[in-house]
Motif scaffolding. Structure first.
Motif, PDB file in Angstrom:
ATOM      1  N   ALA A   1      -8.741  37.184  68.156  1.00  0.00           N
ATOM      2  CA  ALA A   1      -7.617  36.770  67.567  1.00  0.00           C
ATOM      3  C   ALA A   1      -7.524  35.162  67.176  1.00  0.00           C
ATOM      4  O   ALA A   1      -7.254  34.739  66.037  1.00  0.00           O
ATOM      5  CB  ALA A   1      -6.158  37.325  68.214  1.00  0.00           C
ATOM      6  N   VAL A   2      -7.597  34.570  68.143  1.00  0.00           N
ATOM      7  CA  VAL A   2      -7.651  33.103  68.242  1.00  0.00           C
ATOM      8  C   VAL A   2      -8.792  32.483  67.336  1.00  0.00           C
ATOM      9  O   VAL A   2      -8.485  31.702  66.378  1.00  0.00           O
ATOM     10  CB  VAL A   2      -7.774  32.454  69.580  1.00  0.00           C
ATOM     11  N   ALA A   3      -9.844  33.269  67.375  1.00  0.00           N
ATOM     12  CA  ALA A   3     -11.112  32.713  66.564  1.00  0.00           C
ATOM     13  C   ALA A   3     -10.831  33.011  64.999  1.00  0.00           C
ATOM     14  O   ALA A   3     -11.076  32.326  63.982  1.00  0.00           O
ATOM     15  CB  ALA A   3     -12.321  33.547  67.096  1.00  0.00           C
ATOM     16  N   LYS A   4     -10.322  34.276  64.707  1.00  0.00           N
ATOM     17  CA  LYS A   4      -9.717  34.542  63.414  1.00  0.00           C
ATOM     18  C   LYS A   4      -8.844  33.639  62.796  1.00  0.00           C
ATOM     19  O   LYS A   4      -9.031  32.980  61.670  1.00  0.00           O
ATOM     20  CB  LYS A   4      -9.203  36.004  63.270  1.00  0.00           C
ATOM     21  N   ASP A   5      -7.657  33.422  63.800  1.00  0.00           N
ATOM     22  CA  ASP A   5      -6.702  32.257  63.385  1.00  0.00           C
ATOM     23  C   ASP A   5      -7.346  30.866  63.097  1.00  0.00           C
ATOM     24  O   ASP A   5      -7.068  30.227  61.960  1.00  0.00           O
ATOM     25  CB  ASP A   5      -5.429  32.256  64.133  1.00  0.00           C
ATOM     26  N   THR A   6      -8.117  30.678  64.228  1.00  0.00           N
ATOM     27  CA  THR A   6      -8.961  29.026  63.832  1.00  0.00           C
ATOM     28  C   THR A   6      -9.739  29.027  62.762  1.00  0.00           C
ATOM     29  O   THR A   6      -9.746  28.162  61.818  1.00  0.00           O
ATOM     30  CB  THR A   6      -9.649  28.922  65.012  1.00  0.00           C
ATOM     31  N   ALA A   7     -10.586  30.373  62.335  1.00  0.00           N
ATOM     32  CA  ALA A   7     -11.270  30.253  61.332  1.00  0.00           C
ATOM     33  C   ALA A   7     -10.432  30.275  60.002  1.00  0.00           C
ATOM     34  O   ALA A   7     -11.032  29.449  59.120  1.00  0.00           O
ATOM     35  CB  ALA A   7     -12.327  31.479  61.256  1.00  0.00           C
ATOM     36  N   LYS A   8      -9.519  30.909  59.996  1.00  0.00           N
ATOM     37  CA  LYS A   8      -8.580  30.726  58.878  1.00  0.00           C
ATOM     38  C   LYS A   8      -8.253  29.411  58.391  1.00  0.00           C
ATOM     39  O   LYS A   8      -8.122  28.832  57.263  1.00  0.00           O
ATOM     40  CB  LYS A   8      -7.442  31.815  58.771  1.00  0.00           C
ATOM     41  N   GLU A   9      -7.757  28.773  59.492  1.00  0.00           N
ATOM     42  CA  GLU A   9      -7.137  27.384  59.529  1.00  0.00           C
ATOM     43  C   GLU A   9      -8.187  26.501  58.975  1.00  0.00           C
ATOM     44  O   GLU A   9      -7.991  25.539  58.179  1.00  0.00           O
ATOM     45  CB  GLU A   9      -6.471  27.008  60.709  1.00  0.00           C
ATOM     46  N   ILE A  10      -9.341  26.656  59.505  1.00  0.00           N
ATOM     47  CA  ILE A  10     -10.621  25.623  59.257  1.00  0.00           C
ATOM     48  C   ILE A  10     -10.942  25.964  57.774  1.00  0.00           C
ATOM     49  O   ILE A  10     -11.000  24.933  57.210  1.00  0.00           O
ATOM     50  CB  ILE A  10     -11.733  25.822  60.235  1.00  0.00           C
ATOM     51  N   VAL A  11     -10.969  27.082  57.392  1.00  0.00           N
ATOM     52  CA  VAL A  11     -11.484  27.244  56.177  1.00  0.00           C
ATOM     53  C   VAL A  11     -10.283  26.723  54.987  1.00  0.00           C
ATOM     54  O   VAL A  11     -10.583  26.014  54.172  1.00  0.00           O
ATOM     55  CB  VAL A  11     -11.772  28.875  55.688  1.00  0.00           C
ATOM     56  N   ALA A  12      -8.907  26.926  55.482  1.00  0.00           N
ATOM     57  CA  ALA A  12      -8.007  26.493  54.543  1.00  0.00           C
ATOM     58  C   ALA A  12      -7.802  25.055  54.595  1.00  0.00           C
ATOM     59  O   ALA A  12      -7.501  24.528  53.829  1.00  0.00           O
ATOM     60  CB  ALA A  12      -6.661  27.142  55.291  1.00  0.00           C
ATOM     61  N   ALA A  13      -7.982  24.180  55.675  1.00  0.00           N
ATOM     62  CA  ALA A  13      -8.130  22.871  55.908  1.00  0.00           C
ATOM     63  C   ALA A  13      -9.355  22.272  55.160  1.00  0.00           C
ATOM     64  O   ALA A  13      -9.152  21.135  54.656  1.00  0.00           O
ATOM     65  CB  ALA A  13      -8.415  22.497  57.378  1.00  0.00           C
ATOM     66  N   MET A  14     -10.263  22.854  54.687  1.00  0.00           N
ATOM     67  CA  MET A  14     -11.452  22.534  54.052  1.00  0.00           C
ATOM     68  C   MET A  14     -11.298  22.808  52.815  1.00  0.00           C
ATOM     69  O   MET A  14     -12.040  22.532  51.812  1.00  0.00           O
ATOM     70  CB  MET A  14     -12.792  22.982  54.644  1.00  0.00           C
ATOM     71  N   GLY A  15     -10.275  23.524  52.324  1.00  0.00           N
ATOM     72  CA  GLY A  15      -9.938  23.725  51.070  1.00  0.00           C
ATOM     73  C   GLY A  15     -10.533  24.847  50.492  1.00  0.00           C
ATOM     74  O   GLY A  15     -10.308  25.402  49.416  1.00  0.00           O
ATOM     75  N   GLY A  16     -10.831  25.984  51.346  1.00  0.00           N
ATOM     76  CA  GLY A  16     -11.648  27.074  50.918  1.00  0.00           C
ATOM     77  C   GLY A  16     -10.408  28.207  51.141  1.00  0.00           C
ATOM     78  O   GLY A  16      -9.376  28.054  51.590  1.00  0.00           O
ATOM     79  N   LYS A  17     -10.685  29.540  50.564  1.00  0.00           N
ATOM     80  CA  LYS A  17      -9.972  30.565  50.851  1.00  0.00           C
ATOM     81  C   LYS A  17     -10.638  31.481  51.109  1.00  0.00           C
ATOM     82  O   LYS A  17     -11.607  31.892  50.748  1.00  0.00           O
ATOM     83  CB  LYS A  17      -9.284  30.820  49.263  1.00  0.00           C
ATOM     84  N   ALA A  18     -10.090  32.193  52.614  1.00  0.00           N
ATOM     85  CA  ALA A  18     -10.889  33.490  53.119  1.00  0.00           C
ATOM     86  C   ALA A  18      -9.943  34.622  53.286  1.00  0.00           C
ATOM     87  O   ALA A  18      -8.705  34.240  53.613  1.00  0.00           O
ATOM     88  CB  ALA A  18     -11.509  32.825  54.352  1.00  0.00           C
ATOM     89  N   ASP A  19     -10.405  35.660  53.236  1.00  0.00           N
ATOM     90  CA  ASP A  19      -9.586  36.694  53.116  1.00  0.00           C
ATOM     91  C   ASP A  19      -9.922  37.447  54.635  1.00  0.00           C
ATOM     92  O   ASP A  19     -10.753  36.911  55.133  1.00  0.00           O
ATOM     93  CB  ASP A  19      -9.687  37.998  52.135  1.00  0.00           C
ATOM     94  N   ALA A  20      -8.891  38.015  55.236  1.00  0.00           N
ATOM     95  CA  ALA A  20      -8.900  38.664  56.549  1.00  0.00           C
ATOM     96  C   ALA A  20     -10.123  39.362  56.817  1.00  0.00           C
ATOM     97  O   ALA A  20     -10.684  39.152  57.829  1.00  0.00           O
ATOM     98  CB  ALA A  20      -7.800  39.353  56.882  1.00  0.00           C
ATOM     99  N   ARG A  21     -10.689  40.165  55.819  1.00  0.00           N
ATOM    100  CA  ARG A  21     -11.932  41.006  56.008  1.00  0.00           C
ATOM    101  C   ARG A  21     -13.192  40.186  56.336  1.00  0.00           C
ATOM    102  O   ARG A  21     -14.083  40.338  56.944  1.00  0.00           O
ATOM    103  CB  ARG A  21     -12.040  41.792  54.595  1.00  0.00           C
ATOM    104  N   THR A  22     -13.155  39.107  55.449  1.00  0.00           N
ATOM    105  CA  THR A  22     -14.525  38.236  55.528  1.00  0.00           C
ATOM    106  C   THR A  22     -14.466  37.525  56.952  1.00  0.00           C
ATOM    107  O   THR A  22     -15.502  37.370  57.602  1.00  0.00           O
ATOM    108  CB  THR A  22     -14.611  37.336  54.412  1.00  0.00           C
ATOM    109  N   VAL A  23     -13.256  36.878  57.301  1.00  0.00           N
ATOM    110  CA  VAL A  23     -13.342  36.322  58.464  1.00  0.00           C
ATOM    111  C   VAL A  23     -13.434  37.203  59.686  1.00  0.00           C
ATOM    112  O   VAL A  23     -13.980  36.889  60.499  1.00  0.00           O
ATOM    113  CB  VAL A  23     -11.781  35.638  58.762  1.00  0.00           C
ATOM    114  N   THR A  24     -12.940  38.427  59.629  1.00  0.00           N
ATOM    115  CA  THR A  24     -13.080  39.464  60.837  1.00  0.00           C
ATOM    116  C   THR A  24     -14.656  39.779  60.911  1.00  0.00           C
ATOM    117  O   THR A  24     -15.186  39.788  61.931  1.00  0.00           O
ATOM    118  CB  THR A  24     -12.202  40.668  60.559  1.00  0.00           C
TER     119      THR A  24
END
Length: 152
Positions: free
Chosen positions: A120-143
């Motif tokens: 869960a932490v890794a998913k949240d962190t990955a979403k935040e990192i992708v979002a901070a880099m300017g990308g958009k990641a959906d939950a399925r891809t991150v999972t």
């Protein structure tokens, strides 16, 4: 002088008859009685010696029996103590095994929970990192990416 020899001979003859008829039989009877007493005492002593040997043998046998019985009692007590010790050891081993199994179960639960939390932490962190880099990641891809990385 002839007269003195006569009286000497007469005195010797009288002494001989007195000694042979009176004194010597009495002395002989006393000696025979003493010999009989000595013989009886020796026989009684021999009987007492035999009885003493029998008593000593009975004592030695009783002592050996008592020692054997004491050793049997000690062996029985040791066996009882060993049985109690074995039972207590088995009970303690069972309790330890139960606690170890319970501990392993709790560790497995904690590990599973920790793994879920890490995901869960890794998913949240990955979403935040992708979002901070300017990308958009959906939950399925991150999972999918997190699951692939967690598997190795």
């Amino acid at each position: 002088m002839g007269n003195q020899i006569f009286w000497l001979l007469l005195t010797l003859v009288v002494l001989y008859f007195v000694l042979s008829r009176v004194a010597l039989p009495r002395i002989e009877a006393i000696l025979a009685e003493r010999q009989g007493t000595i013989t009886n005492d020796l026989a009684a002593a021999e009987d007492l010696k035999v009885k003493a040997e029998e008593a000593e043998q009975a004592y030695q046998k009783a002592l050996a029996d008592a020692r054997a019985e004491a050793q049997a009692i000690v062996a029985e007590a040791k066996a009882e103590i060993q049985a109690d010790l074995d039972a207590a050891t088995a009970k303690a081993d069972a309790q330890i095994a139960a606690k170890a199994a319970e501990g392993e179960k709790k560790i497995a639960e904690i590990r599973e929970t920790a793994l879920d939390n890490v995901k869960a932490v890794a998913k949240d962190t990955a979403k935040e990192i992708v979002a901070a880099m300017g990308g958009k990641a959906d939950a399925r891809t991150v999972t999918a990416a997190i699951n692939a990385r967690m598997k190795g």
